[in-house]
Every structure is written in structure tokens, then in C-alpha cells.
Write a protein that holds these residues in place. Structure first.
Motif, PDB file in Angstrom:
ATOM      1  N   GLU A  90       5.233   1.103   1.587  1.00 30.78           N
ATOM      2  CA  GLU A  90       3.832   0.954   1.962  1.00 30.78           C
ATOM      3  C   GLU A  90       3.385   2.202   2.714  1.00 30.78           C
ATOM      4  OE1 GLU A  90       2.651  -2.702   3.797  1.00 30.78           O
ATOM      5  OE2 GLU A  90       4.072  -3.856   2.589  1.00 30.78           O
ATOM      6  N   LYS A  91       2.765   3.123   1.989  1.00 32.47           N
ATOM      7  CA  LYS A  91       2.265   4.371   2.563  1.00 32.47           C
ATOM      8  C   LYS A  91       1.179   4.910   1.650  1.00 32.47           C
ATOM      9  CE  LYS A  91       5.116   7.829   0.335  1.00 32.47           C
ATOM     10  NZ  LYS A  91       5.725   9.101   0.534  1.00 32.47           N
ATOM     11  N   GLU A  92       0.583   5.995   2.037  1.00 33.03           N
ATOM     12  CA  GLU A  92      -0.404   6.669   1.203  1.00 33.03           C
ATOM     13  C   GLU A  92       0.322   7.628   0.256  1.00 33.03           C
ATOM     14  OE1 GLU A  92      -3.868   6.356   1.018  1.00 33.03           O
ATOM     15  OE2 GLU A  92      -3.459   4.571   2.207  1.00 33.03           O
ATOM     16  N   TYR A  93      -0.009   7.559  -1.031  1.00 33.91           N
ATOM     17  CA  TYR A  93       0.637   8.385  -2.039  1.00 33.91           C
ATOM     18  C   TYR A  93      -0.323   9.436  -2.557  1.00 33.91           C
ATOM     19  CZ  TYR A  93       4.469   5.042  -2.192  1.00 33.91           C
ATOM     20  OH  TYR A  93       5.541   4.258  -1.848  1.00 33.91           O
ATOM     21  N   THR A  94       0.208  10.628  -2.794  1.00 34.07           N
ATOM     22  CA  THR A  94      -0.573  11.692  -3.419  1.00 34.07           C
ATOM     23  C   THR A  94      -0.471  11.536  -4.932  1.00 34.07           C
ATOM     24  OG1 THR A  94       1.292  13.224  -3.559  1.00 34.07           O
ATOM     25  CG2 THR A  94      -0.028  13.285  -1.530  1.00 34.07           C
ATOM     26  N   GLU A  95      -1.308  12.246  -5.651  1.00 33.76           N
ATOM     27  CA  GLU A  95      -1.255  12.222  -7.116  1.00 33.76           C
ATOM     28  C   GLU A  95       0.112  12.707  -7.602  1.00 33.76           C
ATOM     29  OE1 GLU A  95      -2.325  11.562 -11.008  1.00 33.76           O
ATOM     30  OE2 GLU A  95      -3.366  10.914  -9.215  1.00 33.76           O
ATOM     31  N   GLU A  96       0.651  13.713  -6.949  1.00 31.58           N
ATOM     32  CA  GLU A  96       1.972  14.241  -7.332  1.00 31.58           C
ATOM     33  C   GLU A  96       3.062  13.182  -7.148  1.00 31.58           C
ATOM     34  OE1 GLU A  96       4.811  17.435  -5.282  1.00 31.58           O
ATOM     35  OE2 GLU A  96       2.993  18.337  -6.141  1.00 31.58           O
ATOM     36  N   GLU A  97       3.015  12.454  -6.051  1.00 28.83           N
ATOM     37  CA  GLU A  97       3.993  11.390  -5.811  1.00 28.83           C
ATOM     38  C   GLU A  97       3.844  10.274  -6.846  1.00 28.83           C
ATOM     39  OE1 GLU A  97       4.698  11.494  -1.004  1.00 28.83           O
ATOM     40  OE2 GLU A  97       2.799  10.691  -1.753  1.00 28.83           O
ATOM     41  N   THR A 123      -0.657  -0.521  -3.220  1.00 30.59           N
ATOM     42  CA  THR A 123      -1.247  -1.470  -4.168  1.00 30.59           C
ATOM     43  C   THR A 123      -2.017  -0.737  -5.273  1.00 30.59           C
ATOM     44  OG1 THR A 123      -3.170  -1.791  -2.723  1.00 30.59           O
ATOM     45  CG2 THR A 123      -1.386  -3.406  -2.557  1.00 30.59           C
ATOM     46  N   ASP A 124      -2.676   0.366  -4.912  1.00 29.98           N
ATOM     47  CA  ASP A 124      -3.369   1.182  -5.916  1.00 29.98           C
ATOM     48  C   ASP A 124      -2.370   1.769  -6.912  1.00 29.98           C
ATOM     49  OD1 ASP A 124      -5.824   0.721  -4.670  1.00 29.98           O
ATOM     50  OD2 ASP A 124      -5.684   2.552  -3.462  1.00 29.98           O
ATOM     51  N   VAL A 125      -1.230   2.216  -6.394  1.00 27.59           N
ATOM     52  CA  VAL A 125      -0.188   2.786  -7.255  1.00 27.59           C
ATOM     53  C   VAL A 125       0.307   1.735  -8.243  1.00 27.59           C
ATOM     54  CG1 VAL A 125       2.176   3.694  -7.282  1.00 27.59           C
ATOM     55  CG2 VAL A 125       0.533   4.564  -5.612  1.00 27.59           C
ATOM     56  N   LEU A 126       0.607   0.536  -7.750  1.00 31.04           N
ATOM     57  CA  LEU A 126       1.107  -0.526  -8.624  1.00 31.04           C
ATOM     58  C   LEU A 126       0.078  -0.913  -9.682  1.00 31.04           C
ATOM     59  CD1 LEU A 126       2.992  -2.781  -6.062  1.00 31.04           C
ATOM     60  CD2 LEU A 126       3.987  -1.295  -7.801  1.00 31.04           C
ATOM     61  N   GLU A 127      -1.178  -1.029  -9.285  1.00 28.88           N
ATOM     62  CA  GLU A 127      -2.227  -1.375 -10.245  1.00 28.88           C
ATOM     63  C   GLU A 127      -2.373  -0.310 -11.320  1.00 28.88           C
ATOM     64  OE1 GLU A 127      -5.923  -2.342  -8.313  1.00 28.88           O
ATOM     65  OE2 GLU A 127      -4.915  -3.719  -6.934  1.00 28.88           O
ATOM     66  N   ARG A 128      -2.318   0.940 -10.905  1.00 27.06           N
ATOM     67  CA  ARG A 128      -2.460   2.043 -11.853  1.00 27.06           C
ATOM     68  C   ARG A 128      -1.271   2.095 -12.819  1.00 27.06           C
ATOM     69  NH1 ARG A 128      -3.565   8.264 -10.027  1.00 27.06           N
ATOM     70  NH2 ARG A 128      -3.469   9.131 -12.116  1.00 27.06           N
ATOM     71  N   LEU A 129      -0.064   1.845 -12.312  1.00 30.60           N
ATOM     72  CA  LEU A 129       1.118   1.810 -13.179  1.00 30.60           C
ATOM     73  C   LEU A 129       1.011   0.691 -14.201  1.00 30.60           C
ATOM     74  CD1 LEU A 129       3.955   2.433 -10.576  1.00 30.60           C
ATOM     75  CD2 LEU A 129       3.306   3.962 -12.463  1.00 30.60           C
ATOM     76  N   ARG A 130       0.560  -0.480 -13.755  1.00 33.62           N
ATOM     77  CA  ARG A 130       0.394  -1.612 -14.682  1.00 33.62           C
ATOM     78  C   ARG A 130      -0.548  -1.244 -15.817  1.00 33.62           C
ATOM     79  NH1 ARG A 130      -0.650  -4.939  -9.638  1.00 33.62           N
ATOM     80  NH2 ARG A 130       1.448  -5.486  -8.984  1.00 33.62           N
ATOM     81  N   GLU A 131      -1.644  -0.594 -15.459  1.00 35.39           N
ATOM     82  CA  GLU A 131      -2.654  -0.253 -16.458  1.00 35.39           C
ATOM     83  C   GLU A 131      -2.176   0.869 -17.384  1.00 35.39           C
ATOM     84  OE1 GLU A 131      -6.958   1.884 -16.388  1.00 35.39           O
ATOM     85  OE2 GLU A 131      -6.676   0.238 -14.975  1.00 35.39           O
ATOM     86  N   GLU A 132      -1.669   1.960 -16.816  1.00 36.24           N
ATOM     87  CA  GLU A 132      -1.304   3.123 -17.620  1.00 36.24           C
ATOM     88  C   GLU A 132      -0.067   2.877 -18.474  1.00 36.24           C
ATOM     89  OE1 GLU A 132      -1.120   6.750 -15.359  1.00 36.24           O
ATOM     90  OE2 GLU A 132      -3.165   6.506 -14.630  1.00 36.24           O
ATOM     91  N   LEU A 133       0.885   2.100 -17.967  1.00 33.90           N
ATOM     92  CA  LEU A 133       2.118   1.857 -18.711  1.00 33.90           C
ATOM     93  C   LEU A 133       2.049   0.571 -19.534  1.00 33.90           C
ATOM     94  CD1 LEU A 133       4.751   2.928 -16.046  1.00 33.90           C
ATOM     95  CD2 LEU A 133       3.828   4.274 -17.943  1.00 33.90           C
ATOM     96  N   LYS A 134       0.925  -0.122 -19.416  1.00 36.50           N
ATOM     97  CA  LYS A 134       0.696  -1.356 -20.179  1.00 36.50           C
ATOM     98  C   LYS A 134       1.771  -2.408 -19.918  1.00 36.50           C
ATOM     99  CE  LYS A 134      -1.960   0.904 -23.808  1.00 36.50           C
ATOM    100  NZ  LYS A 134      -2.174   2.177 -23.207  1.00 36.50           N
ATOM    101  N   ILE A 135       2.098  -2.605 -18.639  1.00 34.18           N
ATOM    102  CA  ILE A 135       3.002  -3.680 -18.217  1.00 34.18           C
ATOM    103  C   ILE A 135       2.267  -4.484 -17.137  1.00 34.18           C
ATOM    104  CG2 ILE A 135       5.371  -3.042 -18.807  1.00 34.18           C
ATOM    105  CD1 ILE A 135       5.538  -1.284 -16.433  1.00 34.18           C
TER     106      ILE A 135
END
Length: 53
Positions: A25-32, A4-16
């Protein structure tokens, strides 16, 4: 960060704001996260921009 953090960050950074991609559903690293973001940008360039031109 979790999916959910990944999706929220993508929405914000990519402006979509309504982006709701399906990711595992797993823990993602910054590289991932950066890989997912780069893949989405590449997809947009390859498929969406080509339709516009």
C-alpha cells in the motif's frame, strides 16, 4: 496512483477481471506499474503456459 488504482488497471489491461494480487500500500509511479505488469506477464509465461504445453 495508489495500490487500488494499480490493481484496477492490471485487471483491465491484462483482461483478468477477478485478479486480486497482494501489493504494498503505497503510491506507485508509472515505471513501477510497468514493472509490476511485466513481472506478471513473465510469471504467466514461465509458469502457466508451461503447464498448458
Amino acid at each position: 496512483m495508489d495500490h487500488t488504482d494499480v490493481l484496477e488497471r492490471l485487471r483491465e489491461e491484462l483482461k483478468i477481471p477477478f485478479f486480486n494480487g497482494k501489493i504494498e500500500e503505497k503510491e506507485y509511479t508509472e515505471e513501477e506499474y510497468q514493472k509490476i505488469k511485466a513481472d506478471l506477464i513473465q510469471y504467466f509465461d514461465d509458469y502457466v503456459r508451461n503447464v498448458e504445453n
